[in-house]
Write an enzyme that holds these catalytic residues in place. Structure first.
Site, short mmCIF file in Angstrom:
data_model
loop_
_atom_site.label_atom_id
_atom_site.label_comp_id
_atom_site.label_asym_id
_atom_site.label_seq_id
_atom_site.Cartn_x
_atom_site.Cartn_y
_atom_site.Cartn_z
N SER A 125 70.42 23.16 33.66
CA SER A 125 70.95 23.46 32.32
C SER A 125 72.44 23.75 32.37
O SER A 125 72.94 24.31 33.36
CB SER A 125 70.21 24.69 31.75
OG SER A 125 70.84 25.16 30.58
N TYR A 150 66.94 33.90 32.79
CA TYR A 150 66.59 32.47 32.65
C TYR A 150 67.69 31.62 33.27
O TYR A 150 67.42 30.77 34.13
CB TYR A 150 66.41 32.08 31.17
CG TYR A 150 66.52 30.59 30.99
CD1 TYR A 150 67.71 30.02 30.54
CD2 TYR A 150 65.47 29.76 31.36
CE1 TYR A 150 67.83 28.64 30.44
CE2 TYR A 150 65.60 28.38 31.27
CZ TYR A 150 66.78 27.83 30.81
OH TYR A 150 66.91 26.47 30.73
N LYS A 154 67.91 28.99 36.88
CA LYS A 154 68.41 27.61 36.99
C LYS A 154 69.44 27.54 38.13
O LYS A 154 69.46 26.60 38.92
CB LYS A 154 69.01 27.13 35.67
CG LYS A 154 67.99 26.92 34.57
CD LYS A 154 66.92 25.92 34.99
CE LYS A 154 65.87 25.73 33.90
NZ LYS A 154 64.76 24.84 34.35
C1 WQD Z 1 73.24 26.95 19.40
C2 WQD Z 1 74.26 27.52 18.45
C3 WQD Z 1 74.08 29.89 18.13
C4 WQD Z 1 70.25 29.92 16.07
C5 WQD Z 1 70.13 27.71 24.46
C6 WQD Z 1 69.96 28.15 25.87
C7 WQD Z 1 70.16 26.99 26.79
C8 WQD Z 1 69.24 25.87 26.39
C9 WQD Z 1 69.49 25.48 24.93
C10 WQD Z 1 67.23 25.93 27.68
C11 WQD Z 1 74.83 28.85 18.94
C12 WQD Z 1 73.81 29.14 16.84
C13 WQD Z 1 71.38 29.49 16.74
C14 WQD Z 1 70.37 30.47 14.77
C15 WQD Z 1 72.74 30.15 14.87
N1 WQD Z 1 67.91 26.25 26.55
N2 WQD Z 1 72.59 29.61 16.15
N3 WQD Z 1 71.61 30.57 14.22
O1 WQD Z 1 72.25 29.17 22.81
O2 WQD Z 1 73.53 26.98 22.96
O3 WQD Z 1 71.45 27.28 24.28
O4 WQD Z 1 69.27 26.65 24.15
O5 WQD Z 1 67.63 25.34 28.64
O6 WQD Z 1 69.87 27.40 28.09
O7 WQD Z 1 70.94 29.11 26.15
O8 WQD Z 1 71.31 27.02 21.83
O9 WQD Z 1 70.25 26.50 19.67
O10 WQD Z 1 70.15 28.90 20.53
O11 WQD Z 1 72.30 27.99 19.69
O12 WQD Z 1 73.86 30.25 14.34
O13 WQD Z 1 69.37 30.88 14.12
O14 WQD Z 1 73.62 27.79 17.21
O15 WQD Z 1 74.87 31.03 17.88
O16 WQD Z 1 76.19 28.89 18.57
P1 WQD Z 1 72.24 27.70 22.95
P2 WQD Z 1 70.91 27.63 20.40
#
Ligand code: WQD
Length: 339
Positions: A125, A150, A154
């Site tokens: 990741s 988590y 990785k």
């Molecule tokens: C993306 C953006 C949030 C939800 C995570 C893990 C990563 C991988 C992918 C497994 C961010 C914003 C989110 C919401 C929002 N997982 N957001 N409102 O955090 O980049 O990555 O998922 O491998 O390891 O860390 O993905 O989709 O959670 O967030 O504003 O209700 O969307 O702040 O900027 P992230 P995400």
């Protein structure tokens, strides 16, 4: 040729099984159904016409892993997805994450080493980069201290594979560092199974539009980015799935000069949260109910991939757009909600 896909009933695993079948591979899936459902097998079969072999097995049970590999000596490669992947949950349950994500990797790797064709693809990741100092992010970017157990699993997982490859020349391994997987197969017969309140952006968007969630909270619009919201590299899960097949074929065809390689799997393009929302509204014609809320702890400001190594060395390139991904994500949501 028979390929083992661990966690093959999961979101990325199931899409990878379909792409392996499209290339003529026989697939056997191991999954413990802790974060997936057996119906995914029906979805895979509905798309490809071929029902993969399936064994419900918890990879934490070392003896059962050994028995499985004794019964499947003809496996030519393993794609290892099986792991817990909820960042927030890992903070509260570190031992569960270290046990589930690392013991399983060790037991599978030990058995892979006994195969005639010890080819191993690891689901890693972009989280290993943390907030990278330079953008776009190269594979040579330093691995930063993990923000969560988590993410740490990785990083440690990659190190376990590196150390093993150093002393087991028969092991050929590739780590694929995914950016943000989104979307679903165009058929809407497989997709991201919504178990619990979604932590990730895109399933929360589609569930809000489907009326399951009242309103999307945008976690902060005061970041140093063009529109103030965080930027990520959102990659269509089908493009990501295809990258696994290309990586496996690279090892089967012995095109890898080193027995351990790492590739970023992203589009190379950054999109902000608001741009993702705008894409969703454009492709669906719907108005999404959202508000600007407080920042979420642990969020990096920007992360998007330098994909030159994947494009030029691995020979893979993302083909689908953010709009394609949002359209497929909505089609999947409507399918599972019977809308
Ligand atoms: C993306 C953006 C949030 C939800 C995570 C893990 C990563 C991988 C992918 C497994 C961010 C914003 C989110 C919401 C929002 N997982 N957001 N409102 O955090 O980049 O990555 O998922 O491998 O390891 O860390 O993905 O989709 O959670 O967030 O504003 O209700 O969307 O702040 O900027 P992230 P995400």
């Amino acid at each position: 040729m028979k390929v083992l896909v661990t966690g093959g009933l999961g979101f990325i695993g199931s899409h990878t099984v379909v792409e392996l079948q499209n290339k003529g591979f026989e697939v056997v899936i191991i999954d413990n159904l802790s974060n997936s459902s057996i119906e995914v097998l029906d979805g895979i079969e509905a798309i490809s016409g071929v029902r993969p072999l399936f064994e419900e097995l918890d990879l934490k049970e070392k003896s059962r892993v050994e028995e499985f590999f004794k019964a499947h000596k003809d496996i030519v490669g393993v794609i290892h997805f099986a792991a817990s992947k909820a960042v927030g949950e890992s903070v509260n349950e570190p031992l569960m994450y270290y046990e589930n994500n690392l013991n399983t990797l060790i037991y599978v790797l030990k058995s892979v080493l006994h195969l005639d064709s010890a080819n191993f693809i690891f689901s890693s990741s972009c989280t290993v980069y943390g907030q990278a100092d330079e953008l776009p992010i190269l594979e040579s970017a330093p691995v930063k201290p993990a923000e969560s157990p988590y993410g740490n699993t990785k990083q440690i997982g990659e190190e376990i594979i590196v150390d093993t490859c150093k002393v087991r020349s028969n092991l050929n391994a590739i780590s694929l560092r995914y950016f943000n997987p989104i979307g679903a197969h165009a058929s809407a017969k497989i997709g991201e199974l919504p178990l619990g309140v979604p932590q990730n952006l895109v399933p929360f968007i589609t569930q809000t539009a489907a009326g399951l969630r009242e309103q999307l909270a945008v976690f902060g619009d005061d970041y140093p980015t063009p529109d103030g919201t965080c930027i990520r590299d959102y990659i269509h899960v089908v493009d990501l799935a295809k990258a696994h097949v290309v990586a496996l074929q690279r090892l089967l065809e012995k095109k890898n000069p080193e027995n351990y390689e790492v590739f970023n799997i992203g589009t190379g393009k950054g999109s902000s949260v608001l741009e993702v929302i705008q894409s969703f509204e454009k492709v669906t014609g719907l108005k999404l109910n959202y508000k600007i809320a407080e920042r979420r702890a642990g969020d990096v400001i920007q992360a998007f991939a330098d994909t030159s190594k994947s494009n030029e060395v691995l020979g893979w390139k993302a083909e689908l757009s953010l709009d394609d991904a949002m359209e497929s994500a909505w089609k999947w949501e409507k399918h599972i909600r019977n809308i």
